[in-house]
Design a protein around this motif. Structure first.
Motif: not given
Length: 242
Positions: A193-203
């Protein structure tokens, strides 16, 4: 007399209790018999520590062997537990959070709203659905556990350069307990879930969102959630039409 550290772990616990600087929980060797969850089996450890005059070299040898053998045992434990048919209340909360993050990152709210509805149902269909999500995401969840433990292992191993007086056996005992506790299903769900959140932030920051260094592809997580949700909906439609 030199003894294996596993046989004297309770003595270390007693030292922790008396000094007031550590956990009062049962130690891993004792918890094997009294509590659920993963606990590294230290029965056949080769490293030994002389409690009367412990050295940095003894401590480090034990630490390195612990991490190596614990990782092997944790992987085997996850292979068994991740496909089991048991579910906890925390699993539900973590899955709902995961679905919300998938929605936020990929803009698929109708899909994840359906996934949440299916997961929350108190019917036999919900049980089958939970198992389907669990099995579909098991490789990512297991990798999430490995990532969390790799991160903590680096922290543990950085203590090898400290003197025995500054990184003592009771301190080691406390850290090894935490390392064991990281080997569980919830840890993996939190990590992905944290990896998804980080990906969203980078996006949002217009940075390439899906770095290959993650070793977990957020797009794959979304696709698996989508696949299980659609398959479950199709099964429900078939049941209702019969």
């Amino acid at each position: 007399m030199i003894k294996t550290f596993s046989t004297v772990f309770l003595m270390s616990s007693f030292m922790l209790f008396m000094t007031g600087c550590g956990s009062q929980e049962p130690q891993p060797d004792t918890m094997n018999k009294t509590a659920q969850g993963f606990h590294t089996d230290r029965t056949y450890f080769m490293a030994t520590i002389d409690l009367s005059s412990p050295t940095k070299e003894m401590r480090n040898a034990y630490l390195e062997e612990f991490i190596q053998k614990s990782d092997i045992q944790c992987s085997q434990y996850l292979d068994r537990s991740i496909t089991s048919t048991s579910f906890s209340q925390s699993n539900t909360g973590l899955y709902i959070a995961l679905f919300d993050t998938v929605s936020e990152v990929f803009g698929v709210k109708p899909l994840t709203d359906t996934a949440k509805e299916l997961y929350r149902r108190n019917e036999d269909v919900s049980y089958e659905t939970k198992l389907a999500y669990k099995r579909a995401l098991s490789p990512e969840i297991k990798r999430g556990v490995e990532i969390a433990r790799e991160r903590y292992a680096r922290k543990l191993l950085s203590n090898r350069y400290r003197l025995i007086e500054s990184f003592t056996l009771p301190m080691l005992a406390k850290d090894l307990e935490k390392y064991d506790r990281l080997c569980n299903y919830d840890t993996g769900l939190v990590e992905i879930n944290n990896i998804l959140k980080n990906a969203g932030k980078q996006k949002k920051d217009k940075v390439t969102p899906f770095s290959p260094t993650l070793k977990i592809d957020p797009e794959t997580i979304k696709e698996k959630v989508e696949t299980v949700t659609k398959e479950t909906e199709e099964k429900e439609s078939e049941r209702n039409s019969n």
